[in-house]
Write an enzyme that holds these catalytic residues in place. Structure first.
Site, short mmCIF file in Angstrom:
data_model
loop_
_atom_site.label_atom_id
_atom_site.label_comp_id
_atom_site.label_asym_id
_atom_site.label_seq_id
_atom_site.Cartn_x
_atom_site.Cartn_y
_atom_site.Cartn_z
N GLU A 212 0.64 -67.90 -48.01
CA GLU A 212 -0.05 -67.94 -49.16
C GLU A 212 0.71 -68.71 -50.25
O GLU A 212 0.46 -68.73 -51.41
CB GLU A 212 0.15 -66.40 -49.86
CG GLU A 212 -0.57 -65.58 -48.80
CD GLU A 212 -0.81 -63.91 -49.56
OE1 GLU A 212 -0.08 -63.86 -50.70
OE2 GLU A 212 -1.49 -63.28 -49.06
N ASP A 249 5.54 -56.90 -52.92
CA ASP A 249 4.63 -56.22 -51.67
C ASP A 249 5.59 -55.91 -50.58
O ASP A 249 5.94 -56.91 -49.89
CB ASP A 249 3.59 -56.84 -51.42
CG ASP A 249 2.45 -56.33 -50.32
OD1 ASP A 249 2.95 -55.07 -50.03
OD2 ASP A 249 1.44 -56.86 -50.03
N GLU A 292 4.13 -52.73 -54.27
CA GLU A 292 2.93 -52.25 -53.52
C GLU A 292 3.17 -52.08 -51.86
O GLU A 292 4.32 -52.52 -51.67
CB GLU A 292 2.06 -53.92 -53.36
CG GLU A 292 0.89 -53.66 -52.45
CD GLU A 292 0.13 -55.01 -52.14
OE1 GLU A 292 0.10 -55.81 -53.33
OE2 GLU A 292 -0.59 -55.14 -51.38
N ASP A 319 -2.12 -50.57 -50.85
CA ASP A 319 -3.04 -51.73 -50.06
C ASP A 319 -3.48 -51.05 -48.81
O ASP A 319 -4.48 -50.65 -48.46
CB ASP A 319 -2.21 -52.83 -50.09
CG ASP A 319 -2.85 -54.03 -49.09
OD1 ASP A 319 -4.10 -53.95 -48.95
OD2 ASP A 319 -2.22 -55.13 -48.77
N LYS A 344 -9.70 -55.34 -51.90
CA LYS A 344 -9.97 -56.52 -50.90
C LYS A 344 -11.54 -56.30 -50.58
O LYS A 344 -11.62 -55.43 -49.69
CB LYS A 344 -9.00 -56.59 -49.87
CG LYS A 344 -7.74 -56.91 -50.39
CD LYS A 344 -6.66 -56.60 -49.16
CE LYS A 344 -5.35 -57.44 -49.31
NZ LYS A 344 -4.35 -56.73 -48.34
N ARG A 373 -6.86 -62.52 -49.41
CA ARG A 373 -6.04 -62.34 -48.06
C ARG A 373 -5.29 -63.53 -47.59
O ARG A 373 -5.26 -64.72 -48.33
CB ARG A 373 -7.04 -62.29 -47.05
CG ARG A 373 -8.06 -61.12 -47.23
CD ARG A 373 -7.49 -59.78 -47.44
NE ARG A 373 -6.50 -59.24 -46.44
CZ ARG A 373 -6.86 -57.96 -45.77
NH1 ARG A 373 -7.90 -57.46 -45.77
NH2 ARG A 373 -5.89 -57.71 -44.88
N SER A 374 -4.20 -63.44 -46.84
CA SER A 374 -3.43 -64.37 -46.42
C SER A 374 -4.18 -65.65 -45.75
O SER A 374 -3.69 -66.74 -45.81
CB SER A 374 -2.31 -63.93 -45.54
OG SER A 374 -2.75 -63.22 -44.51
P1 PGA Z 1 -2.86 -59.83 -45.84
O1 PGA Z 1 -1.73 -59.58 -46.90
O2 PGA Z 1 -4.07 -60.44 -46.37
O3 PGA Z 1 -2.26 -60.71 -44.53
O4 PGA Z 1 -3.41 -58.46 -45.30
C1 PGA Z 1 -2.15 -59.48 -48.02
C2 PGA Z 1 -1.22 -58.26 -48.83
O5 PGA Z 1 -0.65 -57.55 -47.98
O6 PGA Z 1 -1.51 -57.98 -49.76
ZN ZN Z 2 -0.18 -55.81 -49.54
#
Ligand code: PGA
Ligand code: ZN
Length: 445
Positions: A212, A249, A292, A319, A344, A373-374
């Protein structure tokens, strides 16, 4: 527009394109009878919650190591497109038609990546046809007028799935809530980001970027980034808890095994109560305002302990716990678990369900944080979503890498366009938490 005939969908196309991790993802285009076209590209997570809508991958090892999305593309073109032809470009109608066609609770037949791409492209097409910018169209969809420029929660140091597990805690974020505008907020974040980079370099560490755009370095402990960030915030002339706070997080689902939390870095393991104590202790010693996934998605006892000790003090975001699912948010709110929800769209799988999740947040009085998202793309849909919903918070990742900056830059443009009509949320979403000093209250709108 009032009185106008709603244009209908004449064609739906899809193709395989790339995401920021070098993996295929789905882009869809919805063509209207007026000739206008809306398109969208969907993102993909790496630290996923079990309850997320399921994306479809080809599993054909002869291309993209099985990660191709041609089956999802085919689902759009061969199954979804025929049922949408001739129907109005209205996300509600389109989404419910796709849900019925899919027929599974987690969208695994057609694939959430196929369904969401069409859902978001439909909203874009409809916004264009209504001659409205996307954020305004979204705000009309939910029948509200309180637009706001969200306070960003910006990843500076990364761990977990996003950084080869150099740290067990996934994100160390800064929240520039004391700024007067997003433009000023990003300047502050930039000072911190580059301050951290200089410090890591001076210590002989690599300044490599994780998924990220946050830094990934060989820290000695999961606590070290907290003291590093607190130091750098002050070093660059900002005041912790007045100008900027920290967020983490923990993404605890991803180091939870057989009822224990296991940290590889320290080589230690904890019970839920012990992890809650560590987090409580961190909040005593560092300027943290948001935590988070402080517990794993299945550890309900842990969520109970954590919520009892911290939910009045700081923002506790779910999340993996909520996976943007209205039913799960309602259920958790009854148990007083957490006090905020990460929103999301690709966890929900349609725009309609994403909006429903947000609506439940309003009903139960939980904060909502729109999130990327990552594995993301140049698509900026979530920037408009955050502004249109007026949630006041967005989590995009760091301020580097184009799939992230595309969204910050969209927000900067919106802030400029909407001067007067939408203010920077600043500390507003955090006012309810005891952590925020009372003198902060005077400085927000
Ligand atoms: P992810 O991570 O998009 O890899 O799920 C984002 C998050 O955990 O907030
Ligand atoms: Zn998260």
């Amino acid at each position: 527009m009032a009185g106008d005939l709603k244009p209908v969908i004449t064609e739906v196309r899809a193709r395989e394109v790339l995401d920021s991790r070098g993996l295929p993802t789905v882009e869809a285009e919805v063509v209207l009878s007026t000739g206008q076209i809306g398109s969208a590209i969907v993102p993909a997570g790496a630290s996923r919650g079990k309850g997320e809508a399921k994306e479809k991958r080809d599993r054909d090892q002869s291309r993209w190591e099985g990660e191709g999305v041609l089956t999802a593309v085919a689902a759009v073109e061969r199954e979804i497109a025929p049922i949408l032809k001739g129907i109005p470009a209205d996300p509600k109608i389109v989404d419910s038609a796709m849900l019925e066609l899919d027929g599974t609770p987690d969208k695994n037949r057609l694939g959430a990546n196929a369904i969401l791409a069409v859902s978001l492209a439909t909203a874009r097409a409809a916004a264009i046809a209504s001659r409205m910018p996307l954020f305004l169209y979204i705000s009309h969809l939910i029948g509200q007028s309180s637009l706001s420029i969200p306070t960003p929660m910006v990843n500076i140091i990364s761990g977990g799935h996003h950084a080869s597990w150099r740290l067990d805690v996934q994100d160390y974020l800064v929240i520039p809530y004391g700024a007067q505008s997003l433009r000023e907020a990003l300047d502050w974040v930039g000072r911190i980001y580059h301050g951290v980079r200089r410090r890591l370099s001076a210590q002989g560490h690599p300044t490599l970027l994780a998924d990220e755009g946050g830094f990934s370095f060989p820290a000695k402990s999961n606590e070290e980034p907290l003291s590093l960030l607190t130091d750098v915030i002050q070093e660059v002339g900002l005041t912790p808890l007045r100008d900027v706070a920290l967020g983490i997080d923990v993404a605890a689902s991803h180091f939870f095994l057989n009822s224990r939390y296991r940290w590889r870095l320290e080589g230690e393991e904890f019970t839920s109560r012990e992890l809650a104590e560590i987090l409580f202790n961190w909040l005593e010693r560092y300027p943290i305002i948001s935590v988070e996934d402080g517990m794993a998605e299945d550890d309900l006892e842990g969520w109970d302990v954590l919520s009892k000790s911290l939910r009045r003090k700081a923002q506790l975001i779910g999340d993996d716990l909520f996976v943007t699912n209205p039913t799960r948010i309602k259920w958790a709110a009854e148990k007083n678990f957490a006090n905020a929800v990460l929103i999301k769209p690709n966890q929900a799988g349609t725009l309609t369900e994403t909006l429903q999740a947000h609506e439940v947040c309003r009903e139960v009085g939980y904060n909502a944080v729109v999130s990327a998202r990552s594995g993301d793309t140049e698509d900026t849909f979530i920037a408009d979503l955050a502004v249109g919903l007026g949630v006041g918070q967005i989590k995009i990742g760091s301020i580097a890498r184009s799939e992230r900056t595309a969204k910050y830059n969209r927000l900067l443009r919106l802030e400029e366009q909407l001067s007067g009509a939408a203010r920077y949320a600043g500390a507003l979403p955090f006012r309810v938490f005891a952590r925020l000093p009372t003198d902060q209250e005077g400085s927000v709108s």
